[in-house]
Motif scaffolding. Structure first.
Motif, PDB file in Angstrom:
ATOM      1  N   ALA A 195      66.014  21.940  75.079  1.00  0.00           N
ATOM      2  CA  ALA A 195      65.848  23.622  74.662  1.00  0.00           C
ATOM      3  C   ALA A 195      64.252  24.111  74.654  1.00  0.00           C
ATOM      4  O   ALA A 195      63.323  23.667  75.902  1.00  0.00           O
ATOM      5  N   PRO A 196      64.075  25.355  74.583  1.00  0.00           N
ATOM      6  CA  PRO A 196      62.511  26.086  74.549  1.00  0.00           C
ATOM      7  C   PRO A 196      61.369  24.756  74.966  1.00  0.00           C
ATOM      8  O   PRO A 196      61.540  24.676  73.842  1.00  0.00           O
ATOM      9  N   GLY A 197      60.472  25.092  75.958  1.00  0.00           N
ATOM     10  CA  GLY A 197      59.528  23.798  76.145  1.00  0.00           C
ATOM     11  C   GLY A 197      59.845  22.466  76.259  1.00  0.00           C
ATOM     12  O   GLY A 197      58.731  22.286  75.896  1.00  0.00           O
ATOM     13  N   ALA A 198      61.268  21.749  76.527  1.00  0.00           N
ATOM     14  CA  ALA A 198      61.522  21.012  75.793  1.00  0.00           C
ATOM     15  C   ALA A 198      62.359  19.830  77.104  1.00  0.00           C
ATOM     16  O   ALA A 198      62.520  19.033  77.343  1.00  0.00           O
ATOM     17  N   GLY A 199      62.170  20.891  78.020  1.00  0.00           N
ATOM     18  CA  GLY A 199      62.867  19.948  79.096  1.00  0.00           C
ATOM     19  C   GLY A 199      64.529  20.639  79.771  1.00  0.00           C
ATOM     20  O   GLY A 199      64.519  20.671  78.462  1.00  0.00           O
ATOM     21  N   ARG A 211      54.127  25.879  85.624  1.00  0.00           N
ATOM     22  CA  ARG A 211      53.271  24.983  85.318  1.00  0.00           C
ATOM     23  C   ARG A 211      52.477  25.234  85.885  1.00  0.00           C
ATOM     24  O   ARG A 211      52.352  25.081  87.377  1.00  0.00           O
ATOM     25  N   ALA A 212      50.701  24.647  85.694  1.00  0.00           N
ATOM     26  CA  ALA A 212      49.660  24.496  86.415  1.00  0.00           C
ATOM     27  C   ALA A 212      49.953  23.045  86.584  1.00  0.00           C
ATOM     28  O   ALA A 212      48.906  23.056  87.698  1.00  0.00           O
ATOM     29  N   GLY A 213      49.960  22.744  85.633  1.00  0.00           N
ATOM     30  CA  GLY A 213      50.210  20.291  86.034  1.00  0.00           C
ATOM     31  C   GLY A 213      51.002  20.054  86.730  1.00  0.00           C
ATOM     32  O   GLY A 213      52.111  20.857  87.164  1.00  0.00           O
ATOM     33  N   PRO A 214      51.866  18.570  87.322  1.00  0.00           N
ATOM     34  CA  PRO A 214      52.811  18.029  87.533  1.00  0.00           C
ATOM     35  C   PRO A 214      53.714  18.337  87.042  1.00  0.00           C
ATOM     36  O   PRO A 214      53.824  18.412  85.639  1.00  0.00           O
ATOM     37  N   GLY A 215      55.213  18.883  87.223  1.00  0.00           N
ATOM     38  CA  GLY A 215      56.334  17.951  86.721  1.00  0.00           C
ATOM     39  C   GLY A 215      57.053  16.686  87.492  1.00  0.00           C
ATOM     40  O   GLY A 215      56.654  16.512  87.992  1.00  0.00           O
ATOM     41  N   ASP A 272      61.081  17.428  82.780  1.00  0.00           N
ATOM     42  CA  ASP A 272      59.985  18.167  81.785  1.00  0.00           C
ATOM     43  C   ASP A 272      59.351  19.390  81.723  1.00  0.00           C
ATOM     44  O   ASP A 272      58.600  19.890  81.344  1.00  0.00           O
ATOM     45  N   GLY A 273      60.099  20.013  81.950  1.00  0.00           N
ATOM     46  CA  GLY A 273      60.274  21.289  82.255  1.00  0.00           C
ATOM     47  C   GLY A 273      60.337  22.752  81.143  1.00  0.00           C
ATOM     48  O   GLY A 273      59.863  21.989  80.082  1.00  0.00           O
ATOM     49  N   ASN A 307      67.961  21.763  90.610  1.00  0.00           N
ATOM     50  CA  ASN A 307      67.484  22.634  89.362  1.00  0.00           C
ATOM     51  C   ASN A 307      66.687  22.388  88.780  1.00  0.00           C
ATOM     52  O   ASN A 307      65.515  23.140  88.064  1.00  0.00           O
ATOM     53  N   ALA A 308      65.991  20.914  88.559  1.00  0.00           N
ATOM     54  CA  ALA A 308      65.436  20.482  88.182  1.00  0.00           C
ATOM     55  C   ALA A 308      64.057  20.160  87.876  1.00  0.00           C
ATOM     56  O   ALA A 308      62.814  20.546  88.118  1.00  0.00           O
TER      57      ALA A 308
END
Length: 399
Positions: free
Chosen positions: A378-382, A301-305, A325-326, A292-293
């Motif tokens: 949380a939304p946008g907070a991973g 995401r365009a950049g790295p995760g 950090d997704g 899932n992570a």
């Protein structure tokens, strides 16, 4: 020599003088005769319980038989499963062949029967087996066997005792049935996790490997071997538990295959305390968290995760966390998914709850509610998922 003997005699007498009060004190600590009888009965029952928790098998009946006969105070007992005599314990073993016939009535009617010399016949004058009390053994309102107490005569007390012991055996068999149900449920949940892994991961891995076949055959070969090892571990059929070391080794193969697919977009940090590597834990407990992570840490995401996996020593427990950090998700939405599952066809961050709910439920079944998953998002907070497993728990061991 006489002086030495006198000294020895004095020591012996002095020691005996000290022993008498200790013996009397220990006898007083045991309580009244009623207290001692109660203790003995409970102790005998505790010795019979563990074998019966394995179910109504020949081995369990043989191990528990002597203790059950002691509880009843009868000359002999027989336990059957309706098709065969599982054990005969005590005198008159030449009656064992007739025990199944004696059990036929209680098996069919589900009621206790008292049998006299006309049924429990014996030509041996020295045989004390002349009567029997046969009680049915039930599980889920089904008669699954019988317990028979044999002796020279039958009293009302023996009939009541046989029925009470029969009810107690029923309770142990019911617990055995619950244990089997729990095991089957855990196996079903592991199969569900395997089914979840296969469509998402296997297709993407094989596609990635195929992309290297012409450009880098050696790389394709290495990835194929890693893929084979990963699937062999994930789809193995033995054992409900594994070690943290084995689970992390499988995850390392998984991440290697995912790095081949995502390249530099997937960044992973691992901090593992060596002392927690041997800890036993439910099989496929970390795989859904890491999958899932990866899936939701890199989505949209365009950049790295970045994914961080930490395993720490926390006294009596090992604490493991998987953080990305997704995109994260709404905590209320995640709570609803964990409680009821994701809607059919749901994808994206919401689908994370399917695997997480499976892992959470298995952890609670094995260790108790206090060992459920802790999820921070949380939304946008991973998302950060933390689990704890005891370093030792009776019945939990990697096979």
């Amino acid at each position: 020599m006489e002086v030495a003997l006198a000294v020895v005699a004095t020591v012996v007498v002095t020691g005996l003088v000290g022993v008498v009060p200790l013996w009397r004190r220990r006898r007083r600590e045991l309580g009244s005769p009623v207290d001692r009888a109660t203790f003995q009965t409970l102790h005998t029952a505790s010795l019979a319980a563990p074998p019966l928790r394995a179910g109504l098998t020949e081995q369990a009946a043989q191990k528990a038989g002597r203790h059950l006969r002691e509880l009843l105070g009868s000359a002999a007992i027989a336990i059957t499963d309706g098709e065969r005599v599982l054990t005969w314990d005590g005198a008159g073993e030449h009656h064992k062949g007739a025990a199944l016939e004696h059990a036929a009535g209680p098996m069919a009617a589900g009621r206790t029967e008292v049998l006299g010399p006309d049924v429990v016949a014996c030509e041996r004058l020295d045989c004390e087996i002349r009567h029997a009390v046969v009680v049915p053994l039930t599980t889920d309102e089904r008669v699954v066997g019988t317990l028979a107490a044999y002796g020279a005569d039958v009293s009302a007390g023996l009939v009541r005792a046989a029925e009470e012991v029969g009810h107690w055996v029923d309770a142990q068999l019911q617990l055995a049935e619950l244990d089997r149900s729990r095991t089957l449920l855990m196996e079903a949940e592991v199969r569900a996790l395997r089914a979840q892994i296969s469509p998402h991961f296997i297709y993407n891995s094989l596609t990635t490997i195929a992309s290297f076949v012409r450009t880098d055959p050696e790389r394709a070969r290495e990835l194929l071997l890693e893929f084979a090892d990963f699937t062999r571990y994930s789809f193995r059929r033995h054992g409900d538990f594994t070690t943290l070391a084995e689970e992390l080794h499988s995850i390392d193969r998984y991440l290697l295959l995912q790095r081949a697919r995502f390249g530099d977009r997937l960044q992973v940090t691992l901090r593992i305390a060596p002392e927690v590597l041997p800890v036993a834990m439910p099989f496929l407990c970390l795989q859904p968290l890491v999958e899932n992570a990866v899936r939701h840490g890199l989505q949209d995401r365009a950049g790295p995760g970045h994914i961080t996996i930490i395993a720490e020593d926390a006294g009596a427990d090992a604490v493991i966390s998987v953080e990305d950090d997704g995109v994260g998700m709404d905590p209320d939405r995640l709570r609803a998914i964990l409680a009821h599952g994701a809607p059919d066809g749901e994808s994206g961050p919401e689908a994370a709850g399917i695997g997480l709910g499976n892992v959470d439920e298995r952890l609670r079944q094995v260790y108790g509610d206090e060992y459920g998953l802790r999820i921070e998002t949380a939304p946008g907070a991973g998302t950060k998922v933390t689990l704890r497993v005891p370093k030792y728990r009776p019945g939990v061991a990697a096979v």
